[in-house]
Design an enzyme around this catalytic site. Structure first.
Site, PDB file in Angstrom:
ATOM      1  N   GLY A 280      71.324  95.509  11.095  1.00 43.42           N
ATOM      2  CA  GLY A 280      71.140  95.443  12.531  1.00 43.42           C
ATOM      3  C   GLY A 280      70.015  96.277  13.099  1.00 43.42           C
ATOM      4  N   GLU A 322      72.568  97.020   5.102  1.00 39.28           N
ATOM      5  CA  GLU A 322      72.274  95.595   4.947  1.00 39.28           C
ATOM      6  C   GLU A 322      71.217  95.098   5.932  1.00 39.28           C
ATOM      7  OE1 GLU A 322      76.380  94.376   5.786  1.00 39.28           O
ATOM      8  OE2 GLU A 322      76.613  93.956   3.658  1.00 39.28           O
ATOM      9  N   GLY A 324      68.417  92.852   7.454  1.00 38.11           N
ATOM     10  CA  GLY A 324      67.910  91.495   7.280  1.00 38.11           C
ATOM     11  C   GLY A 324      66.579  91.392   7.988  1.00 38.11           C
ATOM     12  N   TYR A 366      69.423  83.290  22.544  1.00 36.79           N
ATOM     13  CA  TYR A 366      69.673  84.700  22.866  1.00 36.79           C
ATOM     14  C   TYR A 366      68.752  85.253  23.948  1.00 36.79           C
ATOM     15  CZ  TYR A 366      71.422  84.695  17.963  1.00 36.79           C
ATOM     16  OH  TYR A 366      72.043  84.426  16.777  1.00 36.79           O
ATOM     17  N   CYS A 393      63.048  67.235  23.890  1.00 34.72           N
ATOM     18  CA  CYS A 393      63.497  66.685  25.164  1.00 34.72           C
ATOM     19  C   CYS A 393      64.571  67.567  25.750  1.00 34.72           C
ATOM     20  CB  CYS A 393      63.995  65.264  24.974  1.00 34.72           C
ATOM     21  SG  CYS A 393      62.622  64.184  24.655  1.00 34.72           S
ATOM     22  N   GLU A 394      64.141  68.711  26.260  1.00 29.10           N
ATOM     23  CA  GLU A 394      65.083  69.731  26.699  1.00 29.10           C
ATOM     24  C   GLU A 394      64.259  70.764  27.463  1.00 29.10           C
ATOM     25  OE1 GLU A 394      68.475  70.126  25.219  1.00 29.10           O
ATOM     26  OE2 GLU A 394      68.675  71.796  26.616  1.00 29.10           O
ATOM     27  N   TYR A 423      65.534  84.648  10.943  1.00 28.30           N
ATOM     28  CA  TYR A 423      66.325  83.856  11.891  1.00 28.30           C
ATOM     29  C   TYR A 423      65.531  82.763  12.600  1.00 28.30           C
ATOM     30  CZ  TYR A 423      69.480  87.680  10.869  1.00 28.30           C
ATOM     31  OH  TYR A 423      70.240  88.601  10.209  1.00 28.30           O
TER      32      TYR A 423
HETATM   33  C1  LIG Z   1      73.605  89.532  10.066  1.00 29.03           C
HETATM   34  C2  LIG Z   1      74.171  90.605   9.245  1.00 29.03           C
HETATM   35  C3  LIG Z   1      73.343  91.604   8.744  1.00 29.03           C
HETATM   36  C4  LIG Z   1      71.875  91.687   9.044  1.00 29.03           C
HETATM   37  O1  LIG Z   1      71.594  91.859  10.381  1.00 29.03           O
HETATM   38  P1  LIG Z   1      70.055  92.150  10.816  1.00 29.03           P
HETATM   39  O2  LIG Z   1      70.102  92.216  12.275  1.00 29.03           O
HETATM   40  O3  LIG Z   1      69.263  91.001  10.314  1.00 29.03           O
HETATM   41  O4  LIG Z   1      69.668  93.422  10.151  1.00 29.03           O
HETATM   42  C5  LIG Z   1      73.904  92.568   7.936  1.00 29.03           C
HETATM   43  N1  LIG Z   1      75.231  92.549   7.628  1.00 29.03           N
HETATM   44  C6  LIG Z   1      76.052  91.592   8.093  1.00 29.03           C
HETATM   45  C7  LIG Z   1      77.478  91.614   7.708  1.00 29.03           C
HETATM   46  C8  LIG Z   1      75.568  90.594   8.916  1.00 29.03           C
HETATM   47  O5  LIG Z   1      76.384  89.660   9.372  1.00 29.03           O
END
Ligand SMILES: *Cc1c(COP(=O)(O)O)cnc(C)c1O
Length: 465
Positions: A280, A322, A324, A366, A393-394, A423
């Protein structure tokens, strides 16, 4: 135009200030280093963008638009930065849902990342890449029996369980296979991250996890320990949300997680060896976003967990995180060609590109903000308040809600939207039967298609008439 001349209808001046477009930039050609990939420079002669050593005009000619471009060195550098910042006593799981392909899974493996998947499809990609199964984590609030069986059979290193139903299902599968499957318990720590509601996941009223406060997490632990021959409980997991810029939310989560670890020791006489704080961490989509350096975040998170564990008299668990978007987002851009330009006098200019909400749903889903730049040339024109929209078309098909583009932006120009590596392709759709764009990895001036563009045959191949 005086106010009294138009007493009834809205005045342009009333309409304009909506949104966060800020003031016109002094230099419309400038690229903010914190937003754009490391390998992006504007060529001094042509004014066009060079992306990881390749001219974007040539990439557009060869591969067409829209196209997702990834700066491979930048992606790998960010991955290494995370692995090095957390060090040997922690694990960095790349959240594959942000963007996963076979090539990406190989990069992740090369750079020492672990990998999170959250569906059979993501697991299939990881396995096709030969990603070591022991370094995989499997998430999800509703994994099917078939998905769980496949994960257990593949030897997935840990499955993050998310419901009582799943605990029973997984125990039965492990018993059937005669294996002991490592699991973590996903808990909701009751933290509301300061982010958009749809991506804030640790407050109580939502589908993920077992509540710490409500006692469901403690029940899940008891249940798993009853299946000790089939399930090896390694720790607790919490993911508080996405696009987070300060560690305060993690601090509260870590506090509640260590309280839970202490309660487990009290009730069951065991100390769980692992703790996962989720992902996150935010990235810079616009100048207003200011992410802290990874080394600082890592030091802070480790310090928080160590302090909380010391206070509770617990041994320091092995930490995992984690990320992403923080790895995959910034190295990627989307290249579009402008098709039509529609100035609405006194309002703004609508610049339409050859993609839209099918290749980037985040703006409409979002209210996400992005930065866009004219990249096929430099311009001497004044900045014009613009909105970059797609071809769907939106009317909500918006790519960049508030953009300052050169006033002479015209059909045939190339635009790039920054920080689309996470994403965007992974959430792409075929709305209006548009074809999903390719993903092109560029390194040292050489481009390689890692996911090809869809064709009409791909689309019609599914249609049985
Ligand atoms: C989506 C997610 C992430 C990654 O979130 P980011 O915002 O991309 O860093 C990590 N762990 C879990 C369980 C998630 O669902």
């Amino acid at each position: 135009m005086s106010r009294s001349a138009h007493p009834a209808g809205p005045r342009y001046a009333d309409v304009l200030p909506e949104g966060g477009h800020g003031a016109a930039p002094a230099d419309v050609n400038r690229l903010d280093r914190k937003i754009w990939p490391g390998g992006v420079v504007r060529d001094a002669g042509s004014g066009a963008l060079t992306f990881a050593g390749a001219d974007v005009r040539e990439l557009a000619r060869e591969y067409g638009t829209p196209a997702y471009l990834i700066d491979e060195d930048d992606w790998r550098r960010r991955a290494r930065e995370w692995v090095e910042a957390f060090g040997a006593d922690a694990d960095v799981f790349y959240a594959g849902k942000s963007f996963l392909s076979v090539a990406i899974a190989k990069w992740a493996a090369d750079e020492g990342l672990h990998l999170d998947v959250c569906s059979g499809g993501e697991l299939a990609v990881a396995l096709r890449a030969g990603f070591p199964a022991s370094r995989l984590g499997f998430h999800g609030n509703n994994k099917s029996v078939a998905e769980l069986e496949r994960a257990v059979d593949a030897g997935v290193g840990r499955i993050i369980v998310d419901s009582h139903d799943e605990i029973e299902r997984l125990a039965a599968i492990a018993a059937d296979r005669g294996v002991r499957q490592p699991v973590m318990v996903r808990v909701t720590a009751g933290v509301e991250a300061h982010t958009h509601e749809f991506i804030a996941t640790a407050h109580e009223d939502q589908k993920f996890g077992f509540s710490l406060a409500g006692g469901a997490a403690a029940d899940a632990v008891t249940r798993i320990l009853k299946h000790a021959e089939q399930l090896e409980l390694t720790g607790l997991h919490s993911h508080i949300g996405s696009q987070i810029f300060d560690t305060a939310g993690f601090e509260v989560a870590a506090h509640r997680l260590t309280e839970a670890l202490a309660a487990i020791r009290r009730d069951h006489g065991i100390e769980l060896p692992e703790l996962d704080l989720g992902g996150g961490l935010g990235i810079a989509y616009t100048e207003a976003d200011d992410p802290a350096p990874v080394a600082e975040i890592a030091a802070r998170l480790k310090e928080i967990v160590a302090r909380e564990c010391d206070a509770a008299g617990l041994a320091h668990p092995r930490l995992s995180v984690e990320p992403g978007r923080a790895i995959a987002g910034p190295p990627g851009i989307t290249l579009y060609e402008v098709g039509t330009v529609k100035p609405l006098p006194g309002l703004r200019t609508y610049v339409s590109v050859d993609g839209g909400m099918s290749d980037n749903i985040r703006t409409s889903l979002y209210d996400a903000e992005y930065t866009v730049s004219l990249v096929s040339r430099a311009s001497r024109a004044q900045a014009a308040l613009s909105r970059v929209v797609g071809k769907h078309c939106e009317s909500g098909d918006i790519v960049v809600r508030d953009a300052w583009l050169p006033g002479d932006t015209a059909p045939g120009d190339l635009l790039a939207v920054a920080a689309t590596g996470a994403y965007c392709r992974s959430m792409a759709s075929n709305y209006n039967h548009l074809l999903k764009p390719p993903v092109i990895a560029v390194k040292d001036g050489t481009a390689r298609v890692i996911v090809r563009r869809e064709t009409e045959d791909d689309l019609l191949g599914l249609d049985l008439g």
